[in-house]
Design a protein around this motif. Sequence first.
Motif, PDB file in Angstrom:
ATOM      1  N   CYS A 196     -35.543  15.208 -42.689  1.00 20.69           N
ATOM      2  CA  CYS A 196     -36.616  15.800 -43.499  1.00 20.69           C
ATOM      3  C   CYS A 196     -37.421  16.789 -42.654  1.00 20.69           C
ATOM      4  N   THR A 197     -37.386  18.070 -43.031  1.00 26.60           N
ATOM      5  CA  THR A 197     -38.104  19.096 -42.272  1.00 26.60           C
ATOM      6  C   THR A 197     -39.518  19.283 -42.835  1.00 26.60           C
ATOM      7  N   LEU A 198     -40.466  19.510 -41.936  1.00 23.73           N
ATOM      8  CA  LEU A 198     -41.872  19.648 -42.334  1.00 23.73           C
ATOM      9  C   LEU A 198     -42.452  20.971 -41.842  1.00 23.73           C
ATOM     10  N   GLY A 199     -41.673  22.031 -41.847  1.00 21.18           N
ATOM     11  CA  GLY A 199     -42.163  23.325 -41.367  1.00 21.18           C
ATOM     12  C   GLY A 199     -42.678  23.212 -39.943  1.00 21.18           C
ATOM     13  N   ALA A 200     -43.917  23.679 -39.729  1.00 18.24           N
ATOM     14  CA  ALA A 200     -44.498  23.641 -38.382  1.00 18.24           C
ATOM     15  C   ALA A 200     -44.788  22.203 -37.930  1.00 18.24           C
ATOM     16  N   GLY A 202     -42.659  19.762 -37.714  1.00 21.20           N
ATOM     17  CA  GLY A 202     -41.517  19.115 -37.065  1.00 21.20           C
ATOM     18  C   GLY A 202     -40.517  18.557 -38.053  1.00 21.20           C
ATOM     19  N   VAL A 203     -39.762  17.558 -37.615  1.00 20.93           N
ATOM     20  CA  VAL A 203     -38.690  17.041 -38.469  1.00 20.93           C
ATOM     21  C   VAL A 203     -38.426  15.560 -38.170  1.00 20.93           C
ATOM     22  N   TYR A 204     -38.136  14.803 -39.222  1.00 16.22           N
ATOM     23  CA  TYR A 204     -37.805  13.384 -39.101  1.00 16.22           C
ATOM     24  C   TYR A 204     -36.343  13.156 -39.486  1.00 16.22           C
ATOM     25  N   PRO A 216     -40.735  17.458 -32.706  1.00 14.12           N
ATOM     26  CA  PRO A 216     -41.758  18.426 -33.125  1.00 14.12           C
ATOM     27  C   PRO A 216     -41.136  19.801 -33.330  1.00 14.12           C
ATOM     28  N   ALA A 217     -41.849  20.665 -34.031  1.00 12.11           N
ATOM     29  CA  ALA A 217     -41.373  22.050 -34.159  1.00 12.11           C
ATOM     30  C   ALA A 217     -41.425  22.679 -32.769  1.00 12.11           C
ATOM     31  N   ALA A 218     -40.495  23.595 -32.497  1.00 11.61           N
ATOM     32  CA  ALA A 218     -40.480  24.235 -31.178  1.00 11.61           C
ATOM     33  C   ALA A 218     -41.630  25.237 -31.081  1.00 11.61           C
ATOM     34  N   ARG A 219     -42.109  25.452 -29.833  1.00 11.71           N
ATOM     35  CA  ARG A 219     -43.219  26.384 -29.640  1.00 11.71           C
ATOM     36  C   ARG A 219     -42.764  27.818 -29.829  1.00 11.71           C
ATOM     37  N   LEU A 220     -43.569  28.571 -30.531  1.00 10.39           N
ATOM     38  CA  LEU A 220     -43.227  29.978 -30.759  1.00 10.39           C
ATOM     39  C   LEU A 220     -43.725  30.835 -29.602  1.00 10.39           C
ATOM     40  N   GLU A 221     -43.074  31.964 -29.392  1.00 15.25           N
ATOM     41  CA  GLU A 221     -43.532  32.894 -28.352  1.00 15.25           C
ATOM     42  C   GLU A 221     -44.515  33.911 -28.914  1.00 15.25           C
ATOM     43  N   ALA A 262     -31.809  22.222 -33.320  1.00 10.53           N
ATOM     44  CA  ALA A 262     -32.006  22.881 -34.610  1.00 10.53           C
ATOM     45  C   ALA A 262     -33.431  23.419 -34.767  1.00 10.53           C
ATOM     46  N   THR A 263     -34.440  22.688 -34.277  1.00 12.47           N
ATOM     47  CA  THR A 263     -35.820  23.186 -34.416  1.00 12.47           C
ATOM     48  C   THR A 263     -36.038  24.416 -33.522  1.00 12.47           C
ATOM     49  N   ARG A 264     -35.352  24.472 -32.392  1.00 11.44           N
ATOM     50  CA  ARG A 264     -35.490  25.635 -31.514  1.00 11.44           C
ATOM     51  C   ARG A 264     -34.916  26.877 -32.177  1.00 11.44           C
TER      52      ARG A 264
HETATM   53  P1  ADP Z   1     -37.737  24.858 -45.865  1.00 16.04           P
HETATM   54  O1  ADP Z   1     -37.937  26.335 -45.846  1.00 16.04           O
HETATM   55  O2  ADP Z   1     -36.336  24.453 -46.189  1.00 16.04           O
HETATM   56  O3  ADP Z   1     -38.798  24.100 -46.604  1.00 16.04           O
HETATM   57  P2  ADP Z   1     -39.146  24.233 -43.411  1.00 16.04           P
HETATM   58  O4  ADP Z   1     -40.291  25.073 -43.831  1.00 16.04           O
HETATM   59  O5  ADP Z   1     -39.395  22.789 -43.211  1.00 16.04           O
HETATM   60  O6  ADP Z   1     -37.871  24.417 -44.330  1.00 16.04           O
HETATM   61  O7  ADP Z   1     -38.614  24.857 -42.037  1.00 16.04           O
HETATM   62  C1  ADP Z   1     -37.404  24.446 -41.458  1.00 16.04           C
HETATM   63  C2  ADP Z   1     -37.575  24.319 -39.962  1.00 16.04           C
HETATM   64  O8  ADP Z   1     -37.984  25.579 -39.419  1.00 16.04           O
HETATM   65  C3  ADP Z   1     -38.645  23.338 -39.527  1.00 16.04           C
HETATM   66  O9  ADP Z   1     -38.131  22.026 -39.403  1.00 16.04           O
HETATM   67  C4  ADP Z   1     -39.058  23.891 -38.169  1.00 16.04           C
HETATM   68  O10 ADP Z   1     -38.172  23.410 -37.174  1.00 16.04           O
HETATM   69  C5  ADP Z   1     -38.850  25.389 -38.331  1.00 16.04           C
HETATM   70  N1  ADP Z   1     -40.153  26.044 -38.607  1.00 16.04           N
HETATM   71  C6  ADP Z   1     -40.632  26.425 -39.809  1.00 16.04           C
HETATM   72  N2  ADP Z   1     -41.878  26.952 -39.686  1.00 16.04           N
HETATM   73  C7  ADP Z   1     -42.165  26.923 -38.360  1.00 16.04           C
HETATM   74  C8  ADP Z   1     -43.286  27.317 -37.553  1.00 16.04           C
HETATM   75  N3  ADP Z   1     -44.376  27.861 -38.113  1.00 16.04           N
HETATM   76  N4  ADP Z   1     -43.233  27.100 -36.218  1.00 16.04           N
HETATM   77  C9  ADP Z   1     -42.145  26.568 -35.640  1.00 16.04           C
HETATM   78  N5  ADP Z   1     -41.064  26.174 -36.340  1.00 16.04           N
HETATM   79  C10 ADP Z   1     -41.063  26.338 -37.672  1.00 16.04           C
END
Ligand code: ADP
Length: 290
Positions: A196-200, A202-204, A216-221, A262-264
């Motif tokens: 289950c992805t949660l955007g920023a 992270g993911v379970y 956790p979500a990877a750190r952005l540059e 995958a998160t990277r």
């Molecule tokens: P979906 O678009 O399918 O709803 P998510 O928004 O959960 O998917 O994004 C998928 C993956 O992209 C996340 O699990 C995360 O690893 C990465 N991601 C999305 N938004 C960010 C962000 N702001 N910073 C870092 N990683 C992100």
Amino acid sequence: MPHCLVRGSINVDEYYYVSHISRPGETISSHGFQQRMGGKGFNQAVALALATGGGDQGKVSFYGTVGDDDAGKGLRERLEKATGRAIIQVADDGENSIETTHVLLQNEINPKSTLRAIEFAEKLVTIFNPSPMLQKDEIVGFPWNKIDWLIVNQLEARLLLASLDPSQDVQEEEDVRNILQNLVNQPAFSKTRIVCTLGAGGVYAIGNGLSLAFAPAARLEGPVVDTTGAGDTFAGYFIGELMSFEGREIRELDVVRLLRVATRAAAMCVERAGTVDSMPKREEVERRFG
Ligand code: ADP
């Protein structure tokens, strides 16, 4: 050698840039328009080809339908460039030398085709990203026990639980960990691992002998530029990692590592504009994160 068949959508996406999402009855002007190649099937096939070494390895095939028009031809060329051209040897007896090990599905084509692919994949590793989410009656009758890995976001997880177990009053603010625990306790998911992805956020991952894992979500540059394609990049890279196990058991520690790769890749995708054109190559992900 592992080989994944991606069965799904391929189309031209049209993006209208607007100041806000229009409300019912409101007519608004757009201040920008763009066409991009897309379809979740296409996007995920490209991401998976990048994840597994650029396509010329013959590890990924895409099965979908395009028209004979210019758009269809453009999509085909782009896909051939991405996935390489798999050289398939067919012996006189019809035996095909590529043996598919994984099947990846989304929900942007006729559900009957997806169900047929699930039947075809009976003995293979089946990964399903039900996006857009199925209708309530489709959810109840769906052969979830044939899905090995389910990739959803938070909203999709909540919709699944609310449909499968109406006795649960799933609130919008319900902790996603509770939702996932409840989901894997449903008989439908006794054989499924849910990612289950949660955007920023992270993911379970959880299910089928695996307790709750988190990355956790990877750190952005830099800043978030465009999140389109992030979920598809995540799916492609996650499955690329799954394929490297070639039938070996995937344990709890492995899962966290798979999620991290995958998160990277997904994070690098949000730093750039575009859908498939913003997906990083495997070398780029390795160069950045080691
Ligand atoms: P979906 O678009 O399918 O709803 P998510 O928004 O959960 O998917 O994004 C998928 C993956 O992209 C996340 O699990 C995360 O690893 C990465 N991601 C999305 N938004 C960010 C962000 N702001 N910073 C870092 N990683 C992100």
